[in-house]
Structure formats: structure tokens, C-alpha cells
Design a protein around this motif. Structure first.
Motif, PDB file in Angstrom:
ATOM      1  N   LEU A 637       0.972  21.558  -6.444  1.00 42.59           N
ATOM      2  CA  LEU A 637       0.744  20.270  -5.776  1.00 42.59           C
ATOM      3  C   LEU A 637      -0.508  20.251  -4.921  1.00 42.59           C
ATOM      4  O   LEU A 637      -0.780  19.256  -4.264  1.00 42.59           O
ATOM      5  N   ILE A 638      -1.244  21.358  -4.878  1.00 44.55           N
ATOM      6  CA  ILE A 638      -2.447  21.430  -4.047  1.00 44.55           C
ATOM      7  C   ILE A 638      -3.563  20.623  -4.704  1.00 44.55           C
ATOM      8  O   ILE A 638      -3.750  20.650  -5.921  1.00 44.55           O
ATOM      9  N   GLY A 639      -4.314  19.880  -3.874  1.00 36.51           N
ATOM     10  CA  GLY A 639      -5.411  19.083  -4.380  1.00 36.51           C
ATOM     11  C   GLY A 639      -6.683  19.880  -4.554  1.00 36.51           C
ATOM     12  O   GLY A 639      -6.770  21.060  -4.214  1.00 36.51           O
ATOM     13  N   ASP A 640      -7.720  19.187  -5.082  1.00 40.88           N
ATOM     14  CA  ASP A 640      -9.007  19.833  -5.335  1.00 40.88           C
ATOM     15  C   ASP A 640     -10.119  19.036  -4.677  1.00 40.88           C
ATOM     16  O   ASP A 640     -11.161  18.787  -5.278  1.00 40.88           O
ATOM     17  N   GLY A 641      -9.868  18.607  -3.454  1.00 44.23           N
ATOM     18  CA  GLY A 641     -10.893  17.889  -2.700  1.00 44.23           C
ATOM     19  C   GLY A 641     -11.063  16.440  -3.106  1.00 44.23           C
ATOM     20  O   GLY A 641     -12.079  15.816  -2.768  1.00 44.23           O
ATOM     21  N   GLU A 642     -10.091  15.855  -3.831  1.00 42.95           N
ATOM     22  CA  GLU A 642     -10.206  14.447  -4.203  1.00 42.95           C
ATOM     23  C   GLU A 642     -10.233  13.569  -2.946  1.00 42.95           C
ATOM     24  O   GLU A 642      -9.598  13.863  -1.948  1.00 42.95           O
ATOM     25  N   ARG A 643     -10.968  12.472  -3.056  1.00 43.33           N
ATOM     26  CA  ARG A 643     -11.123  11.566  -1.914  1.00 43.33           C
ATOM     27  C   ARG A 643      -9.946  10.577  -1.894  1.00 43.33           C
ATOM     28  O   ARG A 643      -9.700   9.883  -2.880  1.00 43.33           O
ATOM     29  N   ILE A 644      -9.247  10.528  -0.760  1.00 49.05           N
ATOM     30  CA  ILE A 644      -8.076   9.663  -0.592  1.00 49.05           C
ATOM     31  C   ILE A 644      -8.279   8.803   0.654  1.00 49.05           C
ATOM     32  O   ILE A 644      -8.712   9.313   1.695  1.00 49.05           O
ATOM     33  N   LEU A 645      -7.967   7.522   0.529  1.00 45.98           N
ATOM     34  CA  LEU A 645      -8.027   6.595   1.666  1.00 45.98           C
ATOM     35  C   LEU A 645      -6.606   6.178   2.021  1.00 45.98           C
ATOM     36  O   LEU A 645      -5.884   5.628   1.191  1.00 45.98           O
ATOM     37  N   VAL A 646      -6.194   6.445   3.285  1.00 47.39           N
ATOM     38  CA  VAL A 646      -4.888   6.044   3.795  1.00 47.39           C
ATOM     39  C   VAL A 646      -5.049   4.695   4.490  1.00 47.39           C
ATOM     40  O   VAL A 646      -5.869   4.563   5.409  1.00 47.39           O
ATOM     41  N   GLY A 738       0.343   3.008  -8.870  1.00 51.38           N
ATOM     42  CA  GLY A 738       1.199   4.041  -9.430  1.00 51.38           C
ATOM     43  C   GLY A 738       2.559   4.094  -8.783  1.00 51.38           C
ATOM     44  O   GLY A 738       3.255   3.093  -8.650  1.00 51.38           O
ATOM     45  N   ILE A 739       2.935   5.274  -8.299  1.00 49.88           N
ATOM     46  CA  ILE A 739       4.279   5.532  -7.800  1.00 49.88           C
ATOM     47  C   ILE A 739       4.514   4.819  -6.468  1.00 49.88           C
ATOM     48  O   ILE A 739       3.600   4.645  -5.670  1.00 49.88           O
ATOM     49  N   ALA A 751       3.267  14.721  -1.695  1.00 55.79           N
ATOM     50  CA  ALA A 751       2.441  15.615  -2.509  1.00 55.79           C
ATOM     51  C   ALA A 751       2.702  15.399  -3.990  1.00 55.79           C
ATOM     52  O   ALA A 751       1.769  15.329  -4.805  1.00 55.79           O
ATOM     53  N   ARG A 752       3.997  15.273  -4.363  1.00 51.99           N
ATOM     54  CA  ARG A 752       4.324  15.052  -5.765  1.00 51.99           C
ATOM     55  C   ARG A 752       3.793  13.694  -6.253  1.00 51.99           C
ATOM     56  O   ARG A 752       3.285  13.570  -7.370  1.00 51.99           O
ATOM     57  N   ASP A 756       1.006  13.334  -9.130  1.00 51.95           N
ATOM     58  CA  ASP A 756       1.420  12.678 -10.368  1.00 51.95           C
ATOM     59  C   ASP A 756       0.470  11.544 -10.746  1.00 51.95           C
ATOM     60  O   ASP A 756       0.068  11.421 -11.900  1.00 51.95           O
ATOM     61  N   VAL A 757       0.089  10.721  -9.767  1.00 50.30           N
ATOM     62  CA  VAL A 757      -0.805   9.594 -10.059  1.00 50.30           C
ATOM     63  C   VAL A 757      -2.186  10.091 -10.463  1.00 50.30           C
ATOM     64  O   VAL A 757      -2.793   9.598 -11.424  1.00 50.30           O
ATOM     65  N   LEU A 758      -2.723  11.091  -9.746  1.00 52.20           N
ATOM     66  CA  LEU A 758      -4.052  11.611 -10.090  1.00 52.20           C
ATOM     67  C   LEU A 758      -4.052  12.257 -11.474  1.00 52.20           C
ATOM     68  O   LEU A 758      -4.991  12.083 -12.248  1.00 52.20           O
ATOM     69  N   SER A 759      -2.998  12.981 -11.797  1.00 49.05           N
ATOM     70  CA  SER A 759      -2.946  13.659 -13.099  1.00 49.05           C
ATOM     71  C   SER A 759      -2.719  12.667 -14.232  1.00 49.05           C
ATOM     72  O   SER A 759      -3.353  12.736 -15.275  1.00 49.05           O
ATOM     73  N   ARG A 760      -1.799  11.724 -14.026  1.00 51.39           N
ATOM     74  CA  ARG A 760      -1.458  10.779 -15.088  1.00 51.39           C
ATOM     75  C   ARG A 760      -2.620   9.856 -15.414  1.00 51.39           C
ATOM     76  O   ARG A 760      -2.958   9.632 -16.561  1.00 51.39           O
TER      77      ARG A 760
END
Length: 763
Positions: A637-646, A738-739, A751-752, A756-760
């Protein structure tokens, strides 16, 4: 005005001259006469020419018939000798001479035996005149001659005759039209033009005009009548001018009065309407949002067709009274508009025998304020009562503990010295058990009085419930109420809370015990737990503020609680049970005290014979939620530095989400509103949005996502909300989100969802 002081009417336009009375179009008499004369002459000429044409055609056809008979006789006589002498050369010369005539189309010369001596055929019209005659010599037939004459020449003569007739008719038509125009101009148009010019002068206001140029008796009589009419019009116009001046002054005063009245009415915030005696809406003005039907559907309709039945009956009754007494009727009513109940005050008065005026004021804010004030006062009174009772219970409990020490401790010491067969052992055990029950009651009083737990640790409410369901107390409850069926629906991802396991266990026990005691035959008890994020305050038995909560719900289908009792169920020693047998009256008071000690809220919903639903809101702890799950769970479930806006309007929620996602290896930014999110994404594209669905003020999550996908189609997003999946959540997911994750959430849950959304979407 003309020099004599008379008003001059505007000249009539050509269009006006063409329009007659009504809707029929006027026509010129001269044109009608000219057309009639021309049509008559044309009809006479046409009939004559048709007769001449047919007679001449018959004459030409008879002449052609005579010529064919003459040719037949001549040929028969001329060919008699050559055929008798069998002179082929002579027969051929006779035949060639005959066919030199253009009208001959065929000739056939034969002897009596059918031998052909001469034959000729010319391509010509099929229409022809044929003759066949015998050739006689010395009284005996010796042969036969046949020939045909063409009718083409005859038809050419007929065509010339027809064209000549048409040309004559056209020439005569031109001559007749010119002659008729000249005659009508001299005899009709000029006198009529003079008469019309005079009428125009009269129409312009020259009522003294005289028709001196009109000399025809008929037109002169019409002119004299128009002169008399002009004089009458002048007198009437003078009278009308005075009347118009007076009316203008009256209208000006009326406009000023109406303007003042309109200004007063516009300044009044109330809705106004007028009724006739039959209860029909005559006029209506005001805010259309306060009407059960649109204004255009009210005018001219009865009250029953516009208002609901119970309200229309009230209006009918008050309307009849105001017409009867001519007094002011004041009454209130409520109306359901757009699923919202609104309250109104109506003042109704009769202004005439057939008209009543009503003024309606929206008093919803006043009524709501009064209801809210009463509710707050009730809450304050309950809190003050519980505070006073708690202080009293604390003092009583302190004194009782000193008294009960002997009842609990000394029996235990005595029992240690008594033999097993002693007859005193049973009564002393009874004293000890009574002392322990009294000590438990005192402990409840201390819990009620202390209003603050002495032990606070991170616990899971599901574990507290499961431990109680395995306890001897629950087994004892099952033995007393074997027909009660218990159902559980415990959330698997329930958040932790900070509090006292002992007090919470007693709270769970009291709620389940009360539910069991309230159930009848085939009773059902349901225990539910869930995570819930409250976006906006909830008003109920207890006002619930915003935040993350663990919610415990205990529902039964028992006898329920009456409205008179539901406000007193948390008072100590208040119970409908038999004191000392099925309850002490402290159970719900202990629940109240424990919930307040844990900074929580409680809501009770019940109806007699319908069952009871008790809902407890306990704040979740953020410490446990921020704890790192086991490495085995986070490996994938660890990310790879993807940019996320909350995107969230609650500061604490943004900080929690940012901390979680940063720990998971993402590059995280946060904003506090939908508008800020749109501006941020326009300047800084991101891989994923963690988007709150409900934000106030400003646009919500659905509208935010709509605007963002217009900028970046296909933008990935995870939707979060404290409520269940609403229609707006479904709409956002249809747009591409997504979810959906329900607040509050654990680290593993978010995390899941993000992974899931990034992978799918990345596949």
C-alpha cells in the motif's frame, strides 16, 4: 389645432383607405365596372368567334369532300381507254400527273382481275379522305382506282382561322379597356376624386369645407349629407374635448393615488390577496414562494382548489365570519411547501359586501425561534436537574459507603470463622450479598456524581460489547428473558475511543438490560456499531456537534416510552419498574453520566408499542488512528511519490488525511474549499483528489469534481463523507470518481482506497 381653433385629425393612410368596416377589403367601383364591361364584351365576342370558327370549319371540310368526288369521276373517265387498250405508259403518265397534287397521299390503279398498273404512297398524316371508284368502258367495269387526299391543308386553314380569331379578341380587349378607362375617368373617377378630396378635408378637421365642384346629383346629395355630418362631428368634438380634459385631470389624480397605494403595498412585506363572497381569489400579490400553487393558477379559482382541505375549511369559516360581522379575523395556519412546514398569520377583513382583503405574514422564523427556545430551555433544565441530582447523589454515596463498609467486610470475616454446617452461615451470606448490591448502587451514585472517568485508555467498543456478551451478567439476563432474540451488526473497521472500559461496559449492560425488560413475546434486540462523521450539528434530544464519532445503537421492538416519560428517563430513581425487583432507577442515569464523562452525546427515539432506539455518540481517538499498521499490511500500500490533493473544510480532518498519506509515501497538499481546489488544480495538476463530499460554505464535492474534470478530463478521485452513500456521491462516481470512503477512516482503509484507484485507473 387649425387657425380657427379646431383640432385637425391626422390624414388617413393608404392602408386605412383600403380597410373597410369589419375585416372585408374595400374595392374600387370604377375597377369593378370596367372589369364587368370587359368580361361582358369578351363573352359576346367569344361566342361569336366560336360560332364563326365552327361554321367555317364545316364549310372547308365539305369543299374537300366535293374535290375528292370530282377527282374520283375524272380519274374513272380518264383511265377507261388506257386500261381497255392495256396502255401501261399512258396509265403511268395519268397517275404521275395526279400525284403531283400535294394533297394526294396515295393512288392505286388495277384492272378487273386485280392486276396493279400503278401504285403510289406518300408519307403523310393518317387523317385523310379516301375514295374508291370503278373504271367503266362501254357500260362494263374493266378496273378500279383508289386514292386518298390529306387533311393537313384543311387543318392549317383551321389553325389560321383560330389564330386570327384570338388576335381579333386581344385587339378588341385592348381597345375596350382603353375606351372603358377613358369613359370611367371622365364620368366616375374624376367626380369621385373630388368627393374624396373633400372628405379628406373634413377628416382633417375642416368642417366648413363645401363640395362646390361636385355637379352630379347623386354625388351632390352625398356631399350635402357629409357636410351635415361634419357639423355634428364638430359639435361633438368640442364636447368631447371638455370631457377628455376633465377625464385627464381625474386620471392624473387616480394615477397619483394608485402610485401612493402601490408604494405602500410594495413596502409591506406581507402577502396580500382578495376573496369574493364565494371564496374565489380575485387578486393576489406578494412572495410566490409562500403559496401552495403558482399565482397564475390561483386567480379565479376557489380556495379548495388552491389550499389543502384542512386549511381551506379554516379560510371558509373565517371568511364567512368576516362578511357576517365586518370585523377583523386573525388566525394562524401551517402549510407544507417543498417538503418544509411554514407557519403563517392571516388577517382577514371584509372591505365590501362582496370583497374581503387578506394579509398573510410568514411567521416561520418566529415559530421556529419559539420552538428552539423551548427546546434549549428544556435541555438547560435537564442539565441543571441532573447536575443538582448528581451533587446530591455524590453526598449520599459518600455517607452510605461508610455505613456499607461493615455490611460488606464484617460478614466476610465472620464467615471465615464459621464452620460449614453453622445455621448462621446462610443469613450472613444473605447480608453480604445485600451489602454488595447496595455497594453497586452506591457505585452507580458515584458514577453519576463524579461526572469524569478516572481511567482513560484506548479501547475498541466492539471488544467491550463482545466481552459483555460472554459475561455471567449476560447469561443471567438470557435466563430471565429467554424469548428475547439478540442481533449484532458490529463494524469491522470500528475506530477506537479513549475512555473507561468498566463504565462503558456498564453502559452497554444497562442499555441491553433495559431493552430486554421492555420486550414482550418474540422480542428482538439489535446492537449496531459504526463510524460516523458529522459534517453539521444535529439537533435532537442532545445537540451533537461536528466531528468523528463511534456510534452505538441499541434497538428493541418493546413497549416503548411515552412522550411524558422520555424527558425523565435519565433522572436518578425514576423508573416504571418495581423498585428493588427489576430496577433501582439508576441505570439510565449511569448511562447519561458515562456518556457525558466521555464527552459524548445520546439520543433517544421511542413510541409506545413501537419500540425504542437509543443512539450513543462517542468521540473517536486520533492517536490510535494515526498508529502505523503492521508492516505486512503496508507492504503493498506504500505510494511512490504520487501527487495527492486533500480537499476538506475541517482543519483537523485535513491534518489527519495529510499525515496519513504522507506517511504512506505520497506528495500531499491540502485546501479548505472546493473553489480553492479548482484554482489549485488549474495551476498544479495532481494524480489524485481526496475529496470531501459536504463542505460549507461554498460548493460541495460533486460541483467541485464537475469543475475539475472540465479542466482535466479523467481526473482520478476518492470521495469521502460522514454520511452514507447519497445521491450526490453516486453522481460523482458516475462522473468518474473512484472509491467512496466513509468518515472517520483508519490508515489502512484510506491506504487501500488510494492504492486501488491509482492502480485501477492507471491500467
Amino acid at each position: 389645432m387649425n387657425p380657427e381653433g379646431r383640432s385637425v385629425a391626422k390624414p388617413s393612410s393608404p392602408d386605412a383607405n383600403r380597410r373597410g368596416f369589419g375585416s372585408k377589403r374595400r374595392r374600387s367601383i370604377s375597377i369593378d365596372l370596367a372589369i364587368s364591361l370587359v368580361m361582358l364584351v369578351l363573352m359576346v365576342e367569344g361566342v361569336l368567334l366560336i360560332l364563326i370558327y365552327h361554321r367555317q370549319a364545316d364549310y372547308l371540310y365539305r369543299q374537300l369532300q366535293l374535290k375528292a368526288d370530282e377527282y374520283a369521276v375524272n380519274l374513272s373517265e380518264t383511265l377507261a381507254v388506257p386500261i381497255w387498250d392495256l396502255d401501261d405508259e399512258q396509265i403511268r403518265r395519268i397517275g404521275d400527273g395526279f400525284v403531283r397534287n400535294d394533297i394526294v397521299t396515295a393512288i392505286l390503279i388495277r384492272d378487273i382481275d386485280g392486276n396493279v398498273y400503278y401504285e403510289f404512297r406518300r408519307d403523310a398524316s393518317k387523317n385523310s379522305i379516301s375514295r374508291e371508284v370503278p373504271i367503266v368502258y362501254v357500260g362494263r367495269p374493266i378496273g378500279q382506282v383508289s386514292f386518298a387526299l390529306s387533311l393537313d391543308a384543311y387543318r392549317q386553314d383551321l389553325t389560321w382561322l383560330r389564330n386570327t380569331a384570338i388576335l381579333l379578341m386581344l385587339v378588341s380587349l385592348v381597345v375596350i379597356v382603353i375606351a372603358t378607362g377613358i369613359v370611367l375617368r371622365v364620368l366616375m373617377r374624376k367626380p369621385l376624386a373630388i368627393l374624396r378630396r373633400g372628405l379628406d378635408q373634413v377628416a382633417r378637421g375642416d368642417y366648413d369645407y363645401r363640395f362646390d365642384e361636385v355637379h352630379h346629383d347623386e354625388l351632390a346629395d352625398i356631399a350635402r349629407r357629409f357636410s351635415r355630418m361634419a357639423e355634428e362631428i364638430r359639435k361633438r368634438e368640442q364636447s368631447l374635448q371638455k370631457e377628455v380634459a376633465e377625464r385627464k385631470r381625474a386620471e392624473e389624480k387616480s394615477r397619483q393615488s394608485e402610485a401612493r397605494t402601490q408604494a405602500i403595498l410594495d413596502a409591506i412585506p406581507d402577502m396580500m390577496f382578495q376573496f369574493d363572497r364565494d371564496g374565489r381569489f380575485v387578486d393576489l400579490r406578494g412572495n410566490s414562494e409562500d403559496l401552495a400553487a403558482p399565482p397564475d393558477q390561483c386567480i379565479g379559482r376557489n380556495i379548495e382548489h388552491v389550499m389543502p382541505g384542512h386549511i381551506s375549511r379554516v379560510f371558509r369559516k373565517q371568511l364567512a365570519r368576516t362578511f357576517e360581522t365586518r370585523g377583523l379575523m386573525v388566525f394562524e395556519y401551517d402549510l407544507l411547501i417543498a417538503n418544509v412546514v411554514r407557519y403563517y398569520e392571516c388577517r382577514l377583513v371584509a372591505v365590501s359586501d362582496d370583497l374581503a382583503l387578506g394579509m398573510v405574514r410568514n411567521i416561520s422564523e418566529r415559530v421556529t425561534a419559539a420552538v428552539e427556545k423551548k427546546r434549549l430551555l428544556d435541555q438547560l433544565q435537564r442539565a441543571q436537574k441532573m447536575e443538582a441530582i448528581g451533587m446530591l447523589a455524590g453526598g449520599v454515596a459518600h455517607d452510605l459507603n461508610n455505613v456499607l463498609s461493615g455490611l460488606v467486610s464484617y460478614p466476610e470475616l465472620i464467615l471465615m470463622d464459621l464452620p460449614e454446617e453453622s445455621p448462621l452461615r446462610k443469613p450472613i451470606l444473605t447480608i453480604q450479598r445485600s451489602g454488595e448490591r447496595a455497594a453497586n448502587i452506591v457505585q452507580d451514585l458515584l458514577t453519576l456524581a463524579r461526572r469524569g472517568v478516572s481511567v482513560a485508555e484506548v479501547i475498541n467498543l466492539n471488544q467491550v460489547i463482545r466481552e459483555y456478551l460472554k459475561s455471567p451478567e449476560y447469561d443471567n439476563l438470557r435466563n430471565h428473558y429467554p424469548d428475547a432474540q439478540l442481533e449484532t451488526a458490529l463494524a469491522d473497521d470500528l475506530l477506537d475511543i479513549s475512555g473507561s472500559p468498566v463504565h462503558l461496559a456498564k453502559t452497554v449492560m444497562n442499555l441491553i438490560t433495559n431493552a430486554a425488560e421492555a420486550t414482550m413475546h418474540d422480542g428482538r434486540i439489535r446492537i449496531e456499531t459504526e463510524n460516523r462523521y458529522i459534517d453539521s450539528p444535529i439537533k435532537g434530544y442532545d445537540d451533537i456537534e461536528e466531528g468523528d464519532f463511534v456510534v452505538l445503537t441499541v434497538t428493541d421492538n418493546g413497549i416503548g416510552i411515552s412522550p411524558e416519560d422520555i424527558d425523565r428517563i435519565f433522572e436518578p430513581f425514576y423508573t416504571k419498574k418495581v423498585m428493588g425487583r427489576s430496577g433501582t432507577g439508576l441505570g439510565m442515569a449511569v448511562v447519561w453520566g458515562t456518556v457525558k464523562d466521555h464527552r459524548g452525546y445520546i439520543d433517544i427515539q421511542s413510541e409506545p408499542e413501537q419500540g425504542t432506539r437509543a443512539v450513543i455518540y462517542l468521540p473517536s481517538t486520533k492517536e490510535h488512528r494515526m498508529q502505523t499498521p503492521t508492516p505486512e499490511i503496508l507492504d503493498n500500500l506504500i505510494g511512490d511519490g504520487e501527487r495527492i490533493l486533500v480537499v476538506d473544510d475541517v482543519k483537523e480532518q485535513r491534518e489527519i488525511a495529510t499525515g496519513m498519506l504522507t506517511r504512506l509515501g505520497y506528495d500531499v497538499a491540502s485546501v479548505s474549499s472546493g473553489e480553492a481546489a479548482v484554482d489549485y488544480v488549474r495551476q498544479h495538476p495532481v494524480d489524485l483528489l481526496v475529496l470531501d463530499m459536504i463542505m460549507d460554505p461554498g460548493i460541495d464535492g460533486l460541483e467541485t469534481y464537475r469543475r475539475i474534470i472540465n479542466i482535466h478530463p479523467g481526473q482520478r478521485a476518492v470521495i469521502t463523507s460522514g454520511f452514507s452513500e447519497s445521491d450526490r456521491v453516486h453522481a460523482a462516481r458516475k462522473l468518474g470518481a473512484g472509491i467512496y470512503v466513509k468518515k472517520p477512516y483508519r490508515l489502512e482503509t484510506i491506504a487501500r482506497a488510494v492504492r486501488d484507484v491509482l492502480s485501477r485507473d492507471g491500467e
